[in-house]
Design an enzyme around this catalytic site. Structure first.
Site, PDB file in Angstrom:
ATOM      1  N   ASP A   1      -2.001  -7.905  -7.309  1.00 32.35           N
ATOM      2  CA  ASP A   1      -1.862  -9.635  -6.761  1.00 32.35           C
ATOM      3  C   ASP A   1      -2.069  -9.743  -4.683  1.00 32.35           C
ATOM      4  O   ASP A   1      -0.363  -9.385  -4.684  1.00 32.35           O
ATOM      5  CB  ASP A   1      -1.219 -10.276  -7.635  1.00 32.35           C
ATOM      6  CG  ASP A   1      -1.692 -11.985  -7.546  1.00 32.35           C
ATOM      7  OD1 ASP A   1      -2.867 -12.141  -7.264  1.00 32.35           O
ATOM      8  OD2 ASP A   1      -1.148 -12.681  -8.672  1.00 32.35           O
TER       9      ASP A   1
ATOM     10  N   ASP B   1       1.422  -6.133   0.106  1.00 31.45           N
ATOM     11  CA  ASP B   1       1.675  -8.435   0.377  1.00 31.45           C
ATOM     12  C   ASP B   1       2.706  -8.827   0.447  1.00 31.45           C
ATOM     13  O   ASP B   1       3.022  -9.790   1.236  1.00 31.45           O
ATOM     14  CB  ASP B   1       0.850  -9.149  -0.098  1.00 31.45           C
ATOM     15  CG  ASP B   1       1.044  -9.529  -1.209  1.00 31.45           C
ATOM     16  OD1 ASP B   1       1.279  -8.266  -2.321  1.00 31.45           O
ATOM     17  OD2 ASP B   1       0.883 -10.840  -1.434  1.00 31.45           O
TER      18      ASP B   1
ATOM     19  N   ASP C   1      -0.299  -1.616  -4.474  1.00 35.51           N
ATOM     20  CA  ASP C   1      -0.348  -4.000  -5.111  1.00 35.51           C
ATOM     21  C   ASP C   1      -1.503  -4.009  -6.221  1.00 35.51           C
ATOM     22  O   ASP C   1      -2.504  -4.151  -5.163  1.00 35.51           O
ATOM     23  CB  ASP C   1       0.589  -4.630  -4.576  1.00 35.51           C
ATOM     24  CG  ASP C   1       1.272  -6.081  -5.400  1.00 35.51           C
ATOM     25  OD1 ASP C   1       1.960  -6.023  -5.762  1.00 35.51           O
ATOM     26  OD2 ASP C   1       0.937  -6.849  -4.751  1.00 35.51           O
TER      27      ASP C   1
HETATM   28 MG   LIG Z   1       1.170  -8.756  -3.874  1.00 31.63          MG
END
Ligand SMILES: [Mg+2]
Length: 261
Positions: free
Chosen positions: A26, A221, A24
């Site tokens: 961000d 995340d 991923d």
């Molecule tokens: Mg993310």
């Protein structure tokens, strides 16, 4: 794959054996416009060692070229081929299910609208057979009304992703899913969303870098998007704690947890 009862905490990603990485963006590589310390060095070392990687993002506001530029600016070696966005999956979905020239009412960024048009679809409010929803910072009641009318007239409702909330600059903003839900609720339909946590984006990314599921890891995340994508695709998952704070009590459990790359 049987979900783990509890994740294994790693001191370093080096404790794992893998030969390809999906990640991923961000909260993993950067937060907003700032690189996350360590992530850049880690990716550079994978590049030097020939470990292929591909980024998977639900952000459909920018093109793969724009993401690759941003990553290069932050010091991460990256080509546009190494970024798969939920917009790519949405365009592939349109191409698989609708003939060229089909009318699409696109609620989304200029970049998304341009791509829909560049792939041979007609941007249309009146004749749309598909309502495609992405994050649209100029979303309005008028756009909602057009979208709802098209869906009531039989158009299918699809979205780049169903994210309700996005982390930004230490706070949050509503995501494409919030726009999607307003249209879906009003029209009384169940929409289809194409980005994470659907496994397709992971499959496309693996194919891009010629990697196999069993040799790969997916780093993210967010439990409900990244980790669930890994779970549904059958890839080992690594949750990093550099992004959105984990919600307690989620039924989604990563295979591994790592403080930071
Ligand atoms: Mg993310």
């Amino acid at each position: 794959m049987t979900p783990p009862a509890s994740p294994i905490r790693l001191g370093s990603i080096d404790e794992l054996r893998f030969s390809a990485v999906l990640a991923d963006l961000d909260g993993v590589v950067y937060r907003g416009d700032e690189a996350i310390p360590g992530a850049v060095d880690r990716l550079r070392s994978w590049r030097e060692r020939g470990v292929p990687y591909c980024f998977v993002t639900n952000n459909a506001e920018k093109s793969a070229e724009q993401f690759a530029e941003k990553l290069m600016r932050l010091g991460v070696p990256c080509t546009p081929n190494e970024v798969v966005t939920s917009a790519d999956i949405a365009i592939a979905h349109l191409e698989a299910h609708y003939a060229a020239g089909t009318g699409v009412f696109c609620v989304g960024s200029a970049s998304l609208r341009e791509r829909v048009e560049a792939h041979g679809f007609e941007l249309s409010a009146d004749e749309a057979k598909v309502v495609l929803v992405g994050l649209d910072r100029e979303f309005s009641y008028d756009k909602m009304a057009i979208a709802v009318r098209r869906v009531l007239a039989g158009a299918s409702l699809v979205a780049t992703n169903a994210d309700l909330l996005r982390p930004i600059h230490g706070t949050f903003e509503p995501g494409a899913g919030a726009i999607l839900q307003s249209i879906a609720a009003s029209a009384g339909v169940t929409p289809r969303s194409l980005g994470k946590p659907s496994p397709e984006i992971a499959h496309v990314a693996l194919a891009r870098i010629g990697a196999r599921l069993e040799d790969s890891i997916l780093i993210g995340d967010q439990l409900e998007t990244d980790i669930l994508t890994a779970r549904t695709a059958g890839i080992r998952s690594v949750l990093v704690e550099t992004g959105v704070p984990a919600k307690h009590g989620s039924h989604i459990v990563p295979d591994y947890v790592l403080a930071s790359l």
